[in-house]
Design a protein around this motif. Structure first.
Motif, mmCIF file in Angstrom:
data_model
loop_
_atom_site.group_PDB
_atom_site.id
_atom_site.type_symbol
_atom_site.label_atom_id
_atom_site.label_comp_id
_atom_site.label_asym_id
_atom_site.label_seq_id
_atom_site.Cartn_x
_atom_site.Cartn_y
_atom_site.Cartn_z
ATOM 1 N N SER A 75 0.829 -1.208 0.000
ATOM 2 C CA SER A 75 0.000 0.000 0.000
ATOM 3 C C SER A 75 0.864 1.259 0.000
ATOM 4 C CB SER A 75 -0.934 0.026 1.207
ATOM 5 O OG SER A 75 -1.876 -1.012 1.130
ATOM 6 N N LEU A 76 1.921 1.264 0.806
ATOM 7 C CA LEU A 76 2.823 2.415 0.818
ATOM 8 C C LEU A 76 3.470 2.605 -0.549
ATOM 9 C CD1 LEU A 76 4.369 1.951 4.349
ATOM 10 C CD2 LEU A 76 3.161 4.003 3.557
ATOM 11 N N GLU A 125 -2.901 5.643 9.432
ATOM 12 C CA GLU A 125 -3.461 4.634 8.525
ATOM 13 C C GLU A 125 -2.637 3.352 8.573
ATOM 14 O OE1 GLU A 125 -5.863 2.661 5.775
ATOM 15 O OE2 GLU A 125 -6.254 4.388 7.057
ATOM 16 N N VAL A 126 -1.326 3.469 8.630
ATOM 17 C CA VAL A 126 -0.492 2.263 8.698
ATOM 18 C C VAL A 126 -0.690 1.562 10.041
ATOM 19 C CG1 VAL A 126 1.854 1.332 8.574
ATOM 20 C CG2 VAL A 126 1.149 3.142 7.004
ATOM 21 N N LEU A 127 -0.822 2.326 11.116
ATOM 22 C CA LEU A 127 -1.139 1.706 12.416
ATOM 23 C C LEU A 127 -2.421 0.891 12.308
ATOM 24 C CD1 LEU A 127 -0.258 4.509 14.979
ATOM 25 C CD2 LEU A 127 0.552 2.146 15.068
ATOM 26 N N ARG A 129 -3.699 -0.439 9.662
ATOM 27 C CA ARG A 129 -3.479 -1.586 8.776
ATOM 28 C C ARG A 129 -2.694 -2.708 9.441
ATOM 29 N NH1 ARG A 129 -4.283 -0.895 3.231
ATOM 30 N NH2 ARG A 129 -5.365 1.058 2.809
ATOM 31 N N VAL A 130 -1.857 -2.380 10.405
ATOM 32 C CA VAL A 130 -1.110 -3.441 11.108
ATOM 33 C C VAL A 130 -1.861 -3.927 12.337
ATOM 34 C CG1 VAL A 130 1.141 -2.690 10.236
ATOM 35 C CG2 VAL A 130 0.354 -1.874 12.472
ATOM 36 N N GLY A 131 -3.058 -3.403 12.556
ATOM 37 C CA GLY A 131 -3.892 -3.873 13.650
ATOM 38 C C GLY A 131 -3.646 -3.194 14.977
ATOM 39 N N ALA A 132 -2.976 -2.066 14.966
ATOM 40 C CA ALA A 132 -2.734 -1.319 16.203
ATOM 41 C C ALA A 132 -3.689 -0.140 16.261
ATOM 42 C CB ALA A 132 -1.288 -0.821 16.251
ATOM 43 N N HIS A 133 -3.957 0.336 17.431
ATOM 44 C CA HIS A 133 -4.810 1.499 17.598
ATOM 45 C C HIS A 133 -4.028 2.748 17.184
ATOM 46 C CE1 HIS A 133 -7.241 4.612 19.524
ATOM 47 N NE2 HIS A 133 -8.237 3.756 19.364
ATOM 48 N N ALA A 134 -4.703 3.707 16.571
ATOM 49 C CA ALA A 134 -4.058 4.919 16.061
ATOM 50 C C ALA A 134 -3.310 5.704 17.135
ATOM 51 C CB ALA A 134 -5.079 5.817 15.375
ATOM 52 N N THR A 135 -3.677 5.518 18.394
ATOM 53 C CA THR A 135 -2.993 6.250 19.472
ATOM 54 C C THR A 135 -1.920 5.418 20.155
ATOM 55 O OG1 THR A 135 -4.683 5.570 21.063
ATOM 56 C CG2 THR A 135 -5.004 7.701 19.936
ATOM 57 N N ASP A 136 -1.671 4.206 19.650
ATOM 58 C CA ASP A 136 -0.682 3.317 20.259
ATOM 59 C C ASP A 136 0.718 3.725 19.821
ATOM 60 O OD1 ASP A 136 0.839 1.339 21.351
ATOM 61 O OD2 ASP A 136 -0.219 -0.318 20.387
ATOM 62 N N THR A 137 1.340 4.577 20.592
ATOM 63 C CA THR A 137 2.670 5.081 20.250
ATOM 64 C C THR A 137 3.774 4.104 20.629
ATOM 65 O OG1 THR A 137 2.791 6.266 22.352
ATOM 66 C CG2 THR A 137 1.957 7.493 20.444
ATOM 67 N N HIS A 138 3.434 3.013 21.292
ATOM 68 C CA HIS A 138 4.436 2.036 21.710
ATOM 69 C C HIS A 138 4.654 0.949 20.659
ATOM 70 C CE1 HIS A 138 4.569 3.891 25.605
ATOM 71 N NE2 HIS A 138 3.257 3.778 25.705
ATOM 72 N N ASP A 139 3.810 0.915 19.643
ATOM 73 C CA ASP A 139 3.933 -0.102 18.596
ATOM 74 C C ASP A 139 4.842 0.457 17.495
ATOM 75 O OD1 ASP A 139 3.603 -1.818 16.405
ATOM 76 O OD2 ASP A 139 1.609 -2.401 17.098
ATOM 77 N N PRO A 140 6.032 -0.114 17.310
ATOM 78 C CA PRO A 140 6.980 0.457 16.348
ATOM 79 C C PRO A 140 6.747 0.052 14.892
ATOM 80 C CG PRO A 140 7.970 -1.426 17.405
ATOM 81 C CD PRO A 140 6.614 -1.221 18.054
ATOM 82 N N ARG A 141 5.828 -0.868 14.646
ATOM 83 C CA ARG A 141 5.678 -1.404 13.289
ATOM 84 C C ARG A 141 5.341 -0.339 12.260
ATOM 85 N NH1 ARG A 141 1.333 -5.878 14.155
ATOM 86 N NH2 ARG A 141 0.591 -4.231 15.548
ATOM 87 N N ALA A 142 4.376 0.513 12.554
ATOM 88 C CA ALA A 142 3.962 1.517 11.575
ATOM 89 C C ALA A 142 5.088 2.508 11.295
ATOM 90 C CB ALA A 142 2.711 2.248 12.052
ATOM 91 N N ARG A 143 5.735 2.979 12.342
ATOM 92 C CA ARG A 143 6.842 3.932 12.139
ATOM 93 C C ARG A 143 7.966 3.284 11.331
ATOM 94 N NH1 ARG A 143 7.341 8.726 13.834
ATOM 95 N NH2 ARG A 143 5.849 8.481 15.529
ATOM 96 N N ALA A 144 8.257 2.022 11.613
ATOM 97 C CA ALA A 144 9.300 1.315 10.869
ATOM 98 C C ALA A 144 8.922 1.203 9.395
ATOM 99 C CB ALA A 144 9.531 -0.068 11.475
ATOM 100 N N VAL A 146 6.711 3.104 7.626
ATOM 101 C CA VAL A 146 6.627 4.406 6.959
ATOM 102 C C VAL A 146 8.009 5.009 6.765
ATOM 103 C CG1 VAL A 146 5.734 6.762 7.124
ATOM 104 C CG2 VAL A 146 4.263 4.836 7.722
ATOM 105 N N SER A 147 8.829 4.998 7.803
ATOM 106 C CA SER A 147 10.159 5.602 7.665
ATOM 107 C C SER A 147 11.011 4.820 6.670
ATOM 108 C CB SER A 147 10.861 5.748 9.013
ATOM 109 O OG SER A 147 11.042 4.509 9.627
#
Length: 188
Positions: A75-76, A125-127, A129-144, A146-147
């Motif tokens: 998707s990205l 949106e990536v959070l 898509r990986v099944g994490a809540h949009a406010t879950d700042t402890h889940d590194p998957r989306a940041r990994a 996207v970056s």
């Protein structure tokens, strides 16, 4: 008027280089005063970066429109089509602008700063898509994801500059992202 000023500035940047073009020159060529220029743009750099925030919003919308069951990495990749469509519609102008951004340290830093904004716009949106809540700042998957995707976009753009646009940017993005994720054939 803002678009006309930007066009004058881009022409002067192309002819003289960014560092050698003054706000006074841009304003004079555009038929306005220096004060009027600053009503449209806060700095000379803003002429170049005015549309980068809009690109971030465009990318976020494009990502949200991708199929829900699509792999987030794919998707990205497809989201970046929104950028490549613009760049490939005017390849010579895009190469000149991209080269100027790449070769001018202050512009490169400012572009990186804007890309950090894109990262924040894509994260929710990536959070999701990986099944994490949009406010879950402890889940590194989306940041990994996207970056890494933005780093691949940068690597592909540098390669596009190096080959003077001879290899299409979308193919270079496929190659860069394919090195870290699904094989490029699966990115389609």
């Amino acid at each position: 008027m803002k678009a006309e000023v930007a066009e004058v500035a881009m022409r002067l940047f192309g002819e003289q280089g960014f560092a050698n073009t003054s706000v006074d020159q841009i304003a004079g060529e555009a038929g306005m005063s220096r004060a009027t220029f600053f009503r449209y743009f806060g700095t000379k750099e803003d002429v170049l970066f005015d549309n980068l925030e809009e690109i971030g919003r465009t990318l976020a919308v494009a990502l949200a429109e991708r199929p829900d069951d699509e792999d987030p990495w794919v998707s990205l990749r497809r989201t970046f089509d929104a950028i490549t469509a613009t760049l490939t519609s005017e390849p010579e102008r895009s190469l000149r602008l991209t080269r100027m951004l790449s070769e001018t340290p202050s512009l490169r830093a400012r572009h990186w700063e804007k890309q950090l904004g894109w990262q924040e716009q894509l994260m929710p949106e990536v959070l999701r898509r990986v099944g994490a809540h949009a406010t879950d700042t402890h889940d590194p998957r989306a940041r990994a994801l996207v970056s890494s995707a933005l780093a691949c976009l940068d690597a592909a753009t540098e390669a596009w500059l190096a080959c003077h646009g001879e290899t299409p940017l979308p193919a270079l993005i496929d190659r860069a992202m394919g090195a870290l994720g699904p094989h490029p054939a699966h990115l389609r």
